[in-house]
Design an enzyme around this catalytic site. Structure first.
Site, mmCIF file in Angstrom:
data_model
loop_
_atom_site.group_PDB
_atom_site.id
_atom_site.type_symbol
_atom_site.label_atom_id
_atom_site.label_comp_id
_atom_site.label_asym_id
_atom_site.label_seq_id
_atom_site.Cartn_x
_atom_site.Cartn_y
_atom_site.Cartn_z
ATOM 1 N N ILE A 102 0.855 -1.175 0.000
ATOM 2 C CA ILE A 102 0.000 0.000 0.000
ATOM 3 C C ILE A 102 0.899 1.236 0.000
ATOM 4 O O ILE A 102 1.845 1.320 0.795
ATOM 5 C CB ILE A 102 -0.932 0.020 1.229
ATOM 6 C CG1 ILE A 102 -1.882 -1.167 1.194
ATOM 7 C CG2 ILE A 102 -1.723 1.331 1.301
ATOM 8 C CD1 ILE A 102 -2.754 -1.301 2.452
ATOM 9 N N CYS A 103 0.628 2.178 -0.896
ATOM 10 C CA CYS A 103 1.341 3.443 -0.924
ATOM 11 C C CYS A 103 2.851 3.205 -1.065
ATOM 12 O O CYS A 103 3.284 2.427 -1.902
ATOM 13 C CB CYS A 103 0.985 4.245 0.327
ATOM 14 S SG CYS A 103 1.513 5.966 0.325
ATOM 15 N N SER A 104 3.656 3.826 -0.219
ATOM 16 C CA SER A 104 5.110 3.699 -0.315
ATOM 17 C C SER A 104 5.613 2.354 0.191
ATOM 18 O O SER A 104 6.817 2.107 0.179
ATOM 19 C CB SER A 104 5.800 4.834 0.447
ATOM 20 O OG SER A 104 5.371 4.861 1.795
ATOM 21 N N THR A 122 2.673 3.196 -6.945
ATOM 22 C CA THR A 122 2.825 3.682 -5.580
ATOM 23 C C THR A 122 2.173 5.058 -5.533
ATOM 24 O O THR A 122 1.556 5.485 -6.510
ATOM 25 C CB THR A 122 4.318 3.746 -5.183
ATOM 26 O OG1 THR A 122 4.424 4.093 -3.792
ATOM 27 C CG2 THR A 122 5.075 4.771 -6.006
#
Length: 314
Positions: A102-104, A122
């Protein structure tokens, strides 16, 4: 029962950490039984989560028992990942465990080398950094998530919800996923992609450059039917010279710059007014509403109407 391990590393983003916990913990099978077993694990006893310190109840070796491992985002994507974490993730992948970021958190997954040769995403704000650090990965900053089968990555913040719902639908079907989406007050499928959230800044022009007066004039006159000849005349140079100097100082062409100005002005009007889309098309300099819709969707990733629904009043 399917076991989901959520890995908490120092610098973990609390929102990203809580998303899979809430979504998977609340998911129920048609007969009411829990669909997932969730385990929050960490390589250390205490984890720095910024505003607070958390104590994960499960150690790192819990990853060996997981069917799915979720890697939440971290505040510093450049922070080194402990070797024992990378080894545990590689071993899990070799066993066939599904890994999703998730995300970074994509930076953690990328550090294992497992994403090399794959498409991934990302948070849009760090997509260029991911691509620079890991050139073997095909980074797509425009989408909400990428599913490569065993390896999945998602964009920032709320895109983690999209990813979790997608995993539930893969595992248990659309009916169970739709119930989980309703509990999360989320649509099972969101229109558009991450592109509609990206801030498309103009390429920077050097302060005091010969292009500065022209750029300001283009901003003020974007609604006019401007041609390359008009821009060259305003700049007091030939079309050929304008194209060359413009690209040298901004990295793009005059007409591409003008298109970005118009799209950005259209976004503002869609967010702040109730003007019909056809009127906005004319206000920002598109002679044809059809051409405006096509260019807007190509640039932003969603239609003007869908953009307005997402952002008006936000």
């Amino acid at each position: 029962m399917h076991t989901v391990a959520v890995l908490a590393l120092d610098g973990v983003i609390p929102f990203d950490l809580s998303t899979p916990i809430e979504v998977f913990e609340r998911t129920r099978l048609p007969d009411g039984r829990p669909a997932y077993r969730v385990r929050v694990c960490a390589p250390t006893e205490d984890v720095d989560a910024g505003a607070f310190t958390l104590r994960a109840p499960w150690p790192l070796d819990t990853l060996a028992e997981a069917d799915t491992i979720i890697l939440p985002g971290v505040t510093d994507p450049a922070a080194p990942v402990p070797d024992e974490v990378l080894d545990a993730l590689r071993q899990a992948a070799a066993r066939g465990t599904r890994l999703a970021s998730i995300c970074s958190g994509a930076f953690v997954l990328a550090a294992t080398g497992l994403l090399d040769g794959h498409r991934a995403t990302t948070h849009w704000a760090v997509a260029a950094q991911l691509a620079a650090r890991h050139p073997a990965i095909d980074v797509d900053p425009d989408v909400l998530y990428v599913d490569n089968g065993q390896l999945l990555t998602s964009a920032g913040a709320a895109a983690g919800l999209d990813l979790c719902l997608h995993l539930i639908r893969r595992d248990l079907g659309s009916a169970v996923a739709a119930d989980a989406a309703r509990l999360s007050v989320m649509p099972l499928e969101r229109e558009g992609g991450q592109a509609q959230f990206i801030v498309h800044e103009q390429p920077p022009a050097p302060r005091g450059s010969v292009m500065e007066p022209l750029l300001r004039w283009m901003e003020d006159n974007a609604r006019r039917d401007l041609t390359l000849d008009d821009l060259a005349s305003q700049a007091g140079m030939s079309v050929r010279t304008l194209n060359r100097r413009f690209r040298e100082q901004t990295g793009t062409s005059p007409l591409q710059w003008l298109l970005r100005v118009r799209i950005r002005q259209a976004q503002y009007l869609l967010e702040t007014t109730t003007h019909p889309v056809d009127r906005i098309a004319l206000q920002v300099g598109f002679g044809s509403p059809t051409a405006f819709r096509d260019r807007f969707k190509r640039f932003i990733g969603t239609s003007p109407h869908a953009y307005r629904r997402s952002f008006q009043g936000a």
